[in-house]
Design an enzyme around this catalytic site. Structure first.
Site: not given
Length: 818
Positions: A428, A431, A503
């Site tokens: 996770d 990015e 999310d």
């Protein structure tokens, strides 16, 4: 001109320079059989760039424009699954301003000299024009290396693609000059807004021009921040791609259908490998299960309340102070015992590992990375430090092959202490997320291996992370297929990990937008994808949660997940009425796992998505082009869930024409594929339909997890078409290893005709000793047809145990049913 994209309040405004250049003059230097090479010259400033046009196998053309003065990053080694096999052009004609080239049987490419332009023709129809509006830009200023190019799809009625955005399947037009352009820039966006063009966690530059006549596509292969303008016109669709930096490389897909284009794209970027069977079951997650006792209690309560579940997930609080590859010894005193107990119940565990590393001397991961020079750096050579979950953090330099190898080896049992082979990984925040930074990510001028700035490679960072993770898991256990989940992704990420949509929020809009998001990702190669059931960011209403389980059971990746500040929502915590509906939704998923597994195998073989829009299978039907509230799993199951609050009826579209049947096995109704029908619903209603002419393999026995299905007998659902016939495929292997790559599997075709069921082997020379049994065969046929397109079905159940194993080459078995 200046190029500026307005951002919502949650992001700071971003601006990079972009200069509109005047018309260019071009000339061709040479013609070759396999490729066309030449130069493009800007007649305003005499800048020259080399270009190469290459014919590839599969009706695909590659265009590369090379900047001779500046090094530009190309993601080809990462995005492409190997070197694309080249074909050859046939020179059809040539004059002073036009070269006509043949590609394969049906593709013709026109290359215009002045001004530079490329037209692609499929069956004598112009399907793509490159630089039609003369927007080719390659800036070479020291502070501006941006580039742009426009594309036109003259026949297109819609545009699909360019994930990731919380937008409809059919992309809307943006504003003039990109003022509301789709932004492709991987960002950590908590609680993103649905139905917007804002940047999210992934960036895949594939765009399809959809038409009921001929569909075509392009792949813009660039790892930098990119903006895309879409202009839906009466006479086609125009698109403008603008990238902050990087090389100008793209691919043109001739189609002629959406299925062909997706296969052409996945032939370049690869497919998702067949996952282990257990990964297709239900996953239970929360940020966070705070202790070993909590984890074990959740698993036990799923059994106590008879909810199927295969995987329990550990978010960041299992770690020692957010130090990845460690355990909180107070809350998780015996992680190995916990993992073994989970396995004893038939389940697996997944643990989160993020790419940011706590800055702390004495923490072994930080010490080793620092000593070996494995962190991303500032231009002055110092290690970059930013804020994330552990507070001050540094970030692994995944573009360094040595760093990748070292990082992957952290997953080995000797390095990641207190782990077992039954612990899988969730990557996770990749990015990468950097708190309190511009766009909550790394500064653009940070330095990566090879001398590239972060702006050059930003959208690939997460992909390099999961590449390292999968490599490490393969070294940890070479015999079993690894499972990795990622949030950030780029073209080709499907080769390493499944993904989810990030999310999301517990709203009806988020439920609705999750479907086109999953469909668009699927068309862009990310076949193993899903959205968090129930929404992540807040408390969910009970009716919405039930409806989301009913819909989410038809995502390829099926996980319930919720945020740390939300009420607990494990399904056993609700009233018996709600439990019953959620349990039935999860059981529906498990009954169909044999079908899902077969479709996943066929995806690896063909590149076809696991889930797909109706337009994928019914390309001539203009009425399906905008439908993204119902979808197909493979070719034979259509999900049409209830996704609106408080409704007592929905409208469902049935495609395929008057001779296509769609069976609802609950109410025994059959719908002809002639359009929209009203469907009455209650909270217990979760509609899905079997296509007439299909044979669906199921396991109807109620189970706690997928291991309970390993020796279970299969139920065959035979749904006859208008001719009284049906066919379907079935795939089976050992459900976990790579032995299937050496033909250790069963792959059969079942054919129902003249009241007989025939079984034939599809692949030759397979060698899988395990047999399987069919316990019941349910035969559905239409008994009456009405004028309004709704008929009735009857069912005959044949209790006839059939055991099948290895069949000899091209052998066939006939089984009489009646």
């Amino acid at each position: 001109m200046a190029w500026e994209i307005p951002r919502p309040q949650s992001f700071k405004r971003l601006c990079f320079r972009f200069h509109q250049r005047d018309e260019v003059t071009n000339f061709i230097r040479k013609v070759q059989t396999a490729s066309i090479g030449g130069s493009i010259r800007n007649d305003k400033n005499s800048e020259e760039f080399n270009f190469r046009l290459v014919a590839l196998e599969g009706d695909t053309v590659r265009l590369t424009v090379q900047d001779l003065e500046n090094s530009r990053y190309t993601p080809q080694e990462d995005a492409l699954d190997g070197v694309p096999p080249e074909s050859s052009f046939s020179l059809l004609s040539r004059d002073d301003n036009l070269i006509s080239l043949g590609v394969g049987e049906n593709i013709v490419v026109h290359l215009y000299i002045n001004p530079f332009k490329i037209e692609v023709y499929e069956d004598e129809q112009n399907v793509i024009t490159v630089n039609k509006n003369n927007r080719l830009i390659i800036n070479t200023d020291e502070d501006d290396k941006s580039l742009a190019l426009d594309f036109s799809f003259p026949l297109a009625q819609r545009a699909y693609g360019i994930p990731q955005h919380a937008e409809r399947l059919s992309l809307p037009s943006t504003g003039p000059n990109g003022l509301s352009a789709f932004r492709m820039f991987n960002v950590d966006y908590y609680g993103y807004q649905p139905f917007t063009r804002e940047a999210l966690y992934g960036s895949i530059g594939v765009l399809y021009g959809i038409s009921t006549e001929i569909t075509s596509g392009i792949f813009w292969m660039n790892g930098a921040q990119t903006f895309v303008d879409i202009d839906n016109r009466v006479d086609g669709v125009d698109a403008l791609f603008i990238s902050e930096t990087g090389a100008l490389e793209l691919f043109l897909f001739g189609g002629p259908t959406l299925k062909d284009c997706v296969r052409q794209f996945t032939a370049l970027t690869g497919v998702a490998e067949l996952p282990q069977y257990f990964t297709l079951g239900y996953h239970q997650s929360r940020y966070s299960y705070m202790s070993q006792e909590d984890v074990e209690t959740v698993v036990a309560e799923f059994d106590n309340h008879d909810f199927p579940m295969d995987t329990i997930w550990l978010d960041i609080d299992y770690t020692d102070g957010y130090r990845y590859f460690t355990w909180n010894s107070t809350s998780f005193p015996d992680p190995i015992a916990m993992q073994n107990k989970i396995v004893e119940t038939g389940r697996k565990a997944v643990a989160i590992i993020d790419p940011h590393i706590k800055v702390e001397e004495g923490y072994f991961v930080y010490d080793q990375a620092l000593a070996n020079d494995y962190f991303v750096k500032h231009p002055n050579g110092t290690v970059f430090e930013g804020l994330c979950w552990p507070d001050l953090s540094s970030y692994i330099e995944f573009f360094d092959k040595d760093a990748q190898q070292w990082y992957g080896d952290l997953y080995l049992l000797d390095n990641f202490e207190n782990t077992t082979l039954n612990l899988y990984i969730w990557n996770d925040m990749n990015e990468p997320s950097v708190f309190e930074a511009l766009d909550q990510t790394m500064p653009a001028d940070l330095q990566h291996a090879g001398g590239w700035e972060h702006r050059d490679v930003h959208n690939l960072y997460g992909m390099k992370h999961i590449e390292a993770t999968k490599g490490g898991l393969l070294r940890r256990d070479p015999n079993r297929r690894p499972f990795v989940l990622t949030r950030a992704h780029f073209a080709g990420s499907q080769r390493y990990a499944a993904m989810w949509t990030g999310d999301n929020s517990p709203t009806w809009d988020h439920l609705r937008i999750s479907i086109p998001m999953v469909l668009t990702e699927s068309l862009a190669g990310m076949a193993f994808c899903g959205a968090d059931v129930g929404g992540f960011t807040g408390n969910v209403a009970e009716d919405l949660l039930q409806r989301w389980y009913q819909a989410g059971a038809w995502y390829p990746f099926f996980r319930g997940h919720s945020g740390i500040d939300t009420d607990r929502r494990e399904p056993y915590l609700f009233s018996s009425e709600i439990q019953g509906r959620v349990r039935e939704a999860i059981r529906t998923r498990y009954r169909h796992l044999p079908y899902w597994y077969t479709v996943f195998f066929e995806h690896e073989r063909t590149g076809d998505p696991i889930v797909r829009p109706l337009s994928y299978q019914y390309p001539k039907d203009a009425s399906v082009l905008d439908i993204d509230s119902q979808w197909l799993i493979g070719t034979d199951i259509m999900a049409a869930p209830v996704i609106y609050e408080g409704v007592k009826g929905i409208t469902t579209y049935f495609p395929g024409g008057p001779n296509e049947y769609w069976y609802n096995l609950v109410d025994m109704l059959v719908y002809n594929g002639i359009g929209n029908f009203p469907i009455s619903v209650t909270m217990d209603t979760a509609p899905y339909y079997y296509r007439g002419g299909s044979i669906i393999f199921r396991i109807d026995e109620n189970v706690r997890h997928t291991q309970d299905q390993h020796d279970a007998a299969y139920d065959l659902y035979v749904c006859a078409d208008a001719n009284g016939e049906a066919t379907g495929t079935f795939y089976l292997d050992d459900l976990e290893s790579f032995a299937y790559k050496n033909k250790a599997y069963h792959y059969y075709r079942f054919i129902y005709r003249d009241n007989k069921l025939s079984v034939e082997q599809i692949d030759e020379d397979t060698d899988f000793e395990t047999s399987f049994s069919i316990g019941k065969i349910h035969l559905y046929r239409v008994t009456s047809r009405s004028r309004n397109g709704i008929g009735k079905a009857n069912r005959i159940t044949i209790n006839k145990k059939i055991t099948l194993g290895n069949m000899k080459r091209k052998s066939k078995i006939d089984i009489s049913l009646l």
